[in-house]
Scaffold this active site. Structure first.
Site, PDB file in Angstrom:
ATOM      1  N   GLY A 206     -19.818   7.079   5.574  1.00 52.20           N
ATOM      2  CA  GLY A 206     -18.980   7.419   4.422  1.00 52.20           C
ATOM      3  C   GLY A 206     -19.732   7.211   3.122  1.00 52.20           C
ATOM      4  O   GLY A 206     -20.148   6.103   2.809  1.00 52.20           O
TER       5      GLY A 206
ATOM      6  N   LYS B 240       0.861  -1.179   0.000  1.00 50.85           N
ATOM      7  CA  LYS B 240       0.000   0.000   0.000  1.00 50.85           C
ATOM      8  C   LYS B 240       0.898   1.230   0.000  1.00 50.85           C
ATOM      9  O   LYS B 240       2.074   1.151   0.376  1.00 50.85           O
ATOM     10  CB  LYS B 240      -0.873  -0.012   1.258  1.00 50.85           C
ATOM     11  CG  LYS B 240      -2.159   0.768   1.137  1.00 50.85           C
ATOM     12  CD  LYS B 240      -3.333  -0.072   0.699  1.00 50.85           C
ATOM     13  CE  LYS B 240      -4.588   0.765   0.611  1.00 50.85           C
ATOM     14  NZ  LYS B 240      -5.776  -0.013   0.286  1.00 50.85           N
TER      15      LYS B 240
ATOM     16  N   VAL C 236     -17.004   4.086  -2.559  1.00 49.30           N
ATOM     17  CA  VAL C 236     -17.551   2.784  -2.160  1.00 49.30           C
ATOM     18  C   VAL C 236     -18.921   2.942  -1.504  1.00 49.30           C
ATOM     19  O   VAL C 236     -19.886   2.242  -1.850  1.00 49.30           O
ATOM     20  CB  VAL C 236     -16.573   2.065  -1.201  1.00 49.30           C
ATOM     21  CG1 VAL C 236     -17.202   0.819  -0.618  1.00 49.30           C
ATOM     22  CG2 VAL C 236     -15.278   1.726  -1.919  1.00 49.30           C
TER      23      VAL C 236
ATOM     24  N   GLY D 102     -18.467   8.133   0.004  1.00 44.72           N
ATOM     25  CA  GLY D 102     -17.522   8.370  -1.083  1.00 44.72           C
ATOM     26  C   GLY D 102     -17.756   7.353  -2.193  1.00 44.72           C
ATOM     27  O   GLY D 102     -18.884   6.912  -2.420  1.00 44.72           O
TER      28      GLY D 102
HETATM   29  N1  NAI Z   1     -12.250   2.316  -3.488  1.00 41.05           N
HETATM   30  C1  NAI Z   1     -12.201   0.987  -3.381  1.00 41.05           C
HETATM   31  O1  NAI Z   1     -12.473   0.250  -4.328  1.00 41.05           O
HETATM   32  C2  NAI Z   1     -11.848   0.363  -2.071  1.00 41.05           C
HETATM   33  C3  NAI Z   1     -11.891   1.102  -0.903  1.00 41.05           C
HETATM   34  N2  NAI Z   1     -11.671   0.472   0.292  1.00 41.05           N
HETATM   35  C4  NAI Z   1     -11.773   1.212   1.526  1.00 41.05           C
HETATM   36  O2  NAI Z   1     -13.102   1.749   1.639  1.00 41.05           O
HETATM   37  C5  NAI Z   1     -13.059   2.997   2.342  1.00 41.05           C
HETATM   38  C6  NAI Z   1     -13.688   4.087   1.475  1.00 41.05           C
HETATM   39  O3  NAI Z   1     -12.945   4.174   0.264  1.00 41.05           O
HETATM   40  P1  NAI Z   1     -13.422   5.142  -0.907  1.00 41.05           P
HETATM   41  O4  NAI Z   1     -14.887   5.151  -0.960  1.00 41.05           O
HETATM   42  O5  NAI Z   1     -12.641   4.753  -2.095  1.00 41.05           O
HETATM   43  O6  NAI Z   1     -12.877   6.523  -0.368  1.00 41.05           O
HETATM   44  P2  NAI Z   1     -13.472   7.977  -0.667  1.00 41.05           P
HETATM   45  O7  NAI Z   1     -12.403   8.923  -0.284  1.00 41.05           O
HETATM   46  O8  NAI Z   1     -14.062   8.052  -2.011  1.00 41.05           O
HETATM   47  O9  NAI Z   1     -14.696   8.068   0.386  1.00 41.05           O
HETATM   48  C7  NAI Z   1     -14.547   8.145   1.753  1.00 41.05           C
HETATM   49  C8  NAI Z   1     -15.721   8.960   2.287  1.00 41.05           C
HETATM   50  O10 NAI Z   1     -15.708   8.936   3.704  1.00 41.05           O
HETATM   51  C9  NAI Z   1     -15.954  10.240   4.182  1.00 41.05           C
HETATM   52  N3  NAI Z   1     -15.402  10.327   5.530  1.00 41.05           N
HETATM   53  C10 NAI Z   1     -14.119  10.499   5.923  1.00 41.05           C
HETATM   54  N4  NAI Z   1     -14.026  10.473   7.260  1.00 41.05           N
HETATM   55  C11 NAI Z   1     -15.286  10.255   7.720  1.00 41.05           C
HETATM   56  C12 NAI Z   1     -15.849  10.131   9.001  1.00 41.05           C
HETATM   57  N5  NAI Z   1     -15.111  10.214  10.121  1.00 41.05           N
HETATM   58  N6  NAI Z   1     -17.186   9.915   9.113  1.00 41.05           N
HETATM   59  C13 NAI Z   1     -17.953   9.814   8.006  1.00 41.05           C
HETATM   60  N7  NAI Z   1     -17.475   9.946   6.764  1.00 41.05           N
HETATM   61  C14 NAI Z   1     -16.167  10.172   6.625  1.00 41.05           C
HETATM   62  C15 NAI Z   1     -15.316  11.154   3.163  1.00 41.05           C
HETATM   63  O11 NAI Z   1     -15.850  12.473   3.203  1.00 41.05           O
HETATM   64  C16 NAI Z   1     -15.688  10.425   1.863  1.00 41.05           C
HETATM   65  O12 NAI Z   1     -16.954  10.821   1.372  1.00 41.05           O
HETATM   66  C17 NAI Z   1     -11.585   3.222   2.689  1.00 41.05           C
HETATM   67  O13 NAI Z   1     -11.314   2.698   3.954  1.00 41.05           O
HETATM   68  C18 NAI Z   1     -10.853   2.416   1.622  1.00 41.05           C
HETATM   69  O14 NAI Z   1      -9.560   2.050   2.033  1.00 41.05           O
HETATM   70  C19 NAI Z   1     -11.423  -0.869   0.373  1.00 41.05           C
HETATM   71  C20 NAI Z   1     -11.371  -1.627  -0.761  1.00 41.05           C
HETATM   72  C21 NAI Z   1     -11.489  -1.055  -2.076  1.00 41.05           C
HETATM   73  O1  AKG Z   2      -9.595  -1.612  -4.953  1.00 35.24           O
HETATM   74  C1  AKG Z   2      -8.701  -0.838  -4.670  1.00 35.24           C
HETATM   75  O2  AKG Z   2      -8.887   0.314  -4.282  1.00 35.24           O
HETATM   76  C2  AKG Z   2      -7.313  -1.289  -4.805  1.00 35.24           C
HETATM   77  C3  AKG Z   2      -7.002  -2.272  -3.749  1.00 35.24           C
HETATM   78  C4  AKG Z   2      -6.952  -1.663  -2.422  1.00 35.24           C
HETATM   79  O3  AKG Z   2      -6.189  -0.784  -2.174  1.00 35.24           O
HETATM   80  C5  AKG Z   2      -7.876  -2.127  -1.396  1.00 35.24           C
HETATM   81  O4  AKG Z   2      -8.598  -3.116  -1.626  1.00 35.24           O
HETATM   82  O5  AKG Z   2      -7.883  -1.553  -0.318  1.00 35.24           O
END
Ligand code: NAI
Ligand code: AKG
Length: 349
Positions: free
Chosen positions: A179, A79, A183, A181
């Site tokens: 959250g 990572k 996902v 975002g």
């Molecule tokens: N994007 C992907 O395909 C994958 C993401 N993840 C994990 O899923 C989680 C979300 O990832 P993404 O959606 O890509 O990130 P992102 O940055 O698009 O979304 C995260 C969201 O959480 C919000 N946020 C941050 N702190 C917060 C809090 N304390 N309370 C409520 N909301 C809060 C942000 O404003 C944002 O809208 C992360 O932990 C990431 O590592 C895991 C596997 C794959």
């Molecule tokens: O799906 C992704 O965001 C890439 C892999 C990864 O970093 C995760 O699964 O946390």
């Protein structure tokens, strides 16, 4: 751009990356390459300190080792993190400098999207490194992994709910989502289509109001999400949110979501179990994204075929973990961790 190794006994290698010209400061952690080249996304966040960023990249990369093993991928765990606010400090020069650091590792680490990153950012990285996936265009480009991540989490929610309540129907089931975002939003779409009632929060107010309008969701304050009257809690933001303080507040019977490293400590898995809350281990529930990313790294033409097969296998794995945990009366997190550790040591022997 300067890459220096940080000594570690727990990881194969950790690198600190700095470039004064563009203000870059970040880390790349390779936890294990036993099952293949290390793979895992790049996160950009305004960490409080370099120590906090280092701690995060170390936990996240170890999680990727477990996730990739659980998903049956020939990939190890790695990572990367950049310290900074992605909305105001992410520049093409900074991304290119970081990409040169990734390239210098000669394929021991492949990057992709994590929090604060998009396919467009991956395209900028690709100007300087071959070892990047999640690209928007190109022969094997896999694009944004988030929709597939959410698809896998939705499967995990249904499987975990069915294990506890005997049916995977989510009609009128109340799901609290932390959250909204990449996902979290796609997950809300799946849940809304399945008839679930959503309770949501996010630090970005616009995302919350859009969820209220789009899904008829109920909005709650950031810290209120833990104590809401709900059936399922789906953490989809930051890690470490399942801890002594928050677990005491939970009223749900199931926790299943997409955030990485949801448990603050391993003991928190046992604490959930002791409270009668069934937990879908995060590195099993959220494996969809890296499965999608793997199609690009491994240049697989039938992406949908590969993704469907691996997601179905992951669902079988989760069912087996939940069954074993129930039989032994222990936390699914402990069963899952032990299972992947055994798999890694056996495959590497
Ligand atoms: N994007 C992907 O395909 C994958 C993401 N993840 C994990 O899923 C989680 C979300 O990832 P993404 O959606 O890509 O990130 P992102 O940055 O698009 O979304 C995260 C969201 O959480 C919000 N946020 C941050 N702190 C917060 C809090 N304390 N309370 C409520 N909301 C809060 C942000 O404003 C944002 O809208 C992360 O932990 C990431 O590592 C895991 C596997 C794959
Ligand atoms: O799906 C992704 O965001 C890439 C892999 C990864 O970093 C995760 O699964 O946390």
């Amino acid at each position: 751009m300067n890459v220096t190794e940080v000594p570690s006994t727990s990881h194969e290698a950790i690198y600190e990356v700095r470039d004064q010209d563009c203000g870059l400061h970040g880390f790349i952690a390779i936890h294990s390459t036993r099952l293949g080249p290390a793979a895992g996304g790049l996160r950009m966040r305004p960490y409080d300190s370099a120590e906090a960023a280092l701690k995060d990249v170390m936990r996240l990369s170890e999680g990727m080792t477990y996730k990739n093993a659980a998903a049956g991928l020939s990939l190890g765990g790695g990572k990367a993190v950049i310290i900074g606010n992605p909305s105001t400090e992410k520049t093409p020069d900074l991304l290119r400098a970081f990409a040169r650091a990734i390239q210098s590792l000669e394929g021991r680490y492949y990057t992709a999207e994590d929090m604060g990153m998009s396919p467009t950012d991956m395209a900028i990285l690709a100007e300087e490194t071959k070892f990047v996936a999640g690209l928007p265009n190109g022969e094997f480009a896999s694009g944004d992994p988030s929709p597939i991540t959410a698809r896998g989490i939705f499967n995990a929610i249904k499987t975990t709910w069915a294990h506890r309540h005997g049916t995977d129907t989510l009609q009128d089931v109340r799901v609290s989502v932390q959250g909204l975002g990449h996902v979290g939003w796609y997950l809300c779409e799946f849940l809304h289509d399945a008839g679930a009632k959503l309770i949501v929060t996010d630090t970005v107010a616009d995302r919350v109001s859009r969820a209220v309008e789009t899904f008829g969701a109920k909005a709650v304050a950031i810290d209120a999400i833990y104590g809401v009257e709900a059936d399922i809690f789906a953490p989809c933001a930051i890690g470490g949110i399942l801890n002594e303080i928050t677990i005491a507040q939970l009223k749900v019977s199931v926790v299943a979501g997409g955030a990485n490293n949801q448990l603050a400590t391993a003991a928190d898995g046992a604490a959930l179990h002791a409270k009668g809350i069934l937990y879908a281990p995060d590195f099993v529930a959220n494996g969809g994204g890296i499965i999608n990313v793997a199609t690009e790294i491994q240049q697989i033409s039938d992406r949908e075929g590969f993704v469907s097969e691996k997601l179905a296998a992951l669902d079988v794995t989760l069912k087996s973990i939940l069954n074993q945990a129930a039989a032994a009366n222990i936390s699914p997190a402990d069963v899952a961790t032990k299972a992947v550790q055994t798999k890694i040591s056996e495959q590497a022997a």
